[in-house]
Design an enzyme around this catalytic site. Structure first.
Site, PDB file in Angstrom:
ATOM      1  N   LYS A 135       0.983  -1.312  -0.031  1.00 31.30           N
ATOM      2  CA  LYS A 135      -0.036  -0.136  -0.023  1.00 31.30           C
ATOM      3  C   LYS A 135       0.723   1.366   0.011  1.00 31.30           C
ATOM      4  O   LYS A 135       2.246   1.083   0.345  1.00 31.30           O
ATOM      5  CB  LYS A 135      -0.897  -0.109   1.294  1.00 31.30           C
ATOM      6  N   GLY A 174      -5.394   2.785  -7.533  1.00 28.72           N
ATOM      7  CA  GLY A 174      -6.022   3.948  -6.943  1.00 28.72           C
ATOM      8  C   GLY A 174      -6.584   3.360  -5.778  1.00 28.72           C
ATOM      9  O   GLY A 174      -6.565   2.371  -5.461  1.00 28.72           O
ATOM     10  N   ASP A 175      -6.696   4.618  -5.051  1.00 25.22           N
ATOM     11  CA  ASP A 175      -7.349   4.370  -3.650  1.00 25.22           C
ATOM     12  C   ASP A 175      -8.298   5.592  -3.018  1.00 25.22           C
ATOM     13  O   ASP A 175      -8.343   6.571  -4.186  1.00 25.22           O
ATOM     14  CB  ASP A 175      -6.551   3.952  -2.381  1.00 25.22           C
ATOM     15  N   ASN A 250     -16.451   6.518  -5.475  1.00 20.22           N
ATOM     16  CA  ASN A 250     -16.762   5.384  -6.368  1.00 20.22           C
ATOM     17  C   ASN A 250     -17.255   3.918  -5.881  1.00 20.22           C
ATOM     18  O   ASN A 250     -17.960   3.405  -6.526  1.00 20.22           O
ATOM     19  CB  ASN A 250     -15.274   5.195  -6.889  1.00 20.22           C
TER      20      ASN A 250
END
Length: 454
Positions: A135, A174-175, A250
């Site tokens: 991460k 993405g995050d 999202n």
């Protein structure tokens, strides 16, 4: 509802490993929480398989393989130099290249990234795909920044990070705060620096340049697919249910879309300013217009939707529902909120975000017999579809939306079956937390033992 027996303490055989995590990582409370949640489930596993203890697998798993921290200097539109901090925690590569998202948010610090990376190890293992866990991110806040500022930040961020990446080494996605715009700028800078079109080095790309159909929808869709399997296993259905989804980004938007498609009614969603209640069911097109096109606060939805109300104070979990899908951020649903939901007849919780329920909330749900799907299982659809994107990149192929979505559904069904089977094998039927932790851990631990002391 049946009440599950729950483990509330760490097995004595694992206590010293947890104490060492606390000693070596002071102040990193979210990381401590993530480790405690996993170790709290592993007592029965290490009692059955003591060789995991003998080989110090627990201690090795709790220490990342690599932790990278770097300075990110960039210039804003006013010509002022800004400084942010970048992170990448490459946690475990025993199952494949490090895989996990990048988060751009002011709250990001090393402990945040380590907690997310630790969770990612077991989530990725549960997918059955050959990917490790990692991460990353930065305390940069893209909100209110121009496209040019975001581009300059992303280019500076990738100028340092690129040396640690590769399609066989580390593959970010993405995050929170990192969408298609940011992935585009990051990929462009990686391509510029390396002078090669290595499409598999980042996932979540645009369709025209190596992205996968259904990737945008995958985490939200996957969470609902997992909730559907939980309901089926218990003889229930999502059709006709009243559902609350926290967040409006999202993950939340596509969870709302899939619940609606399956016959449920989503009556509330939220952002950091408050929440809206729409008893007729959230109007998905209006929500997308407000949040994706105009990037407005959720109150704008209520202002344009007859019958909808905006609530600035209180908690979205005050809204009664049959199914709760927390899709916003970590520790957003606490013990008091869980008790409120249970009192209203809650039946199912599936975590769309990473660790959105506090340990107290999880305990309340499990003791009340509420079906609880932990994030490492329930929201694994996003990273699973990222792995499918990597497959397409490796073969220079592009699949249809229908094919990719079908694969996603199969993967989420497989995760559910694996979690349920593991829990039953240890005499803990219906315990999704134990099943997810034990199943993910054993796969990673067995691979570590096979590769020796590395």
């Amino acid at each position: 509802m049946t009440t599950l027996a729950t483990e509330t303490t760490i097995d004595p055989a694992l206590q010293s490993a947890y104490d060492e995590v606390l000693r070596r990582n002071p102040g990193e409370h979210e990381f401590h929480q993530a480790v405690e949640e996993v170790l709290g489930s592993l007592g029965p596993v290490v009692r059955r398989h003591p060789h995991y203890l003998e080989a110090s697998v627990i201690e090795r798993l709790c220490e990342p393989e690599r932790q990278i921290i770097f300075r990110v200097p960039w210039t804003d539109d006013a010509g002022q130099v800004q400084i942010n901090r970048g992170f990448r925690v490459e946690y475990s590569s025993v199952l494949g290249p490090y895989k996990g998202g990048l988060r751009f948010h002011p709250s990001v610090m090393l402990g945040t990234v380590k907690f997310l990376g630790f969770e990612q190890i077991f989530k990725n293992a549960l997918t059955g795909m050959p990917i490790g866990g990692g991460k990353g991110g930065s305390d940069f806040d893209p909100k209110g920044r121009s496209d040019a500022e975001v581009m300059r930040f992303c280019q500076s961020f990738m100028t340092e990070l690129y040396r640690h990446l590769g399609e066989y080494t580390d593959v970010p996605a993405g995050d929170i705060g990192v969408g298609g715009r940011e992935i585009g700028y990051l990929f462009g800078q990686y391509k510029r620096i390396t002078n090669r079109y290595e499409a598999g080095v980042l996932t979540g790309k645009g369709l025209a340049w190596g992205g996968s159909r259904a990737r945008t929808e995958a985490t939200g869709f996957g969470t609902v697919y997992f909730a559907r399997e939980m309901a089926r296993h218990a003889g229930l259905s999502l059709e006709g249910t009243r559902v609350v989804v926290s967040g409006s980004g999202n993950v939340a938007i596509y969870a709302i879309a899939k619940v609606t498609e399956l016959g449920g009614t989503v009556v509330a969603c939220s952002d950091s300013s408050g929440y809206v209640v729409d008893e007729a069911g959230i109007d998905l097109e209006l929500l997308r217009e407000v949040k994706e096109e105009r990037r407005e606060r959720i109150s704008a939805y209520a202002a344009r939707r007859p019958g909808a109300t905006f609530v600035a104070a209180g908690s979205i979990w005050d809204v009664p529902c049959d199914v709760a899908l927390p899709c916003a951020t970590q520790n957003e649903l606490d013990e008091a909120a869980a008790r409120q939901l249970v009192s209203h007849g809650l039946e199912i919780v599936a975590e769309g975000a990473n660790m959105p329920c506090t340990p107290g909330a999880v305990r309340v749900f499990r003791e009340a017999g509420v079906l609880f799907g932990p994030g490492k299982a329930a929201n694994a659809g996003g990273v699973a579809t990222s792995a499918l994107e990597m497959q397409q990149n490796a073969s220079r192929d592009s699949w249809t939306f229908e094919h990719t979505d079908a694969r996603l559904g199969q993967i989420m069904t497989s995760i559910h079956e694996r979690v349920v089977t593991t829990a039953e094998d240890y005499g803990r039927p219906g315990d999704y937390v134990f099943g997810a932790n034990a199943s993910g851990f054993t796969q990673v631990a067995d691979a570590m033992l096979a590769m020796g002391v590395i």
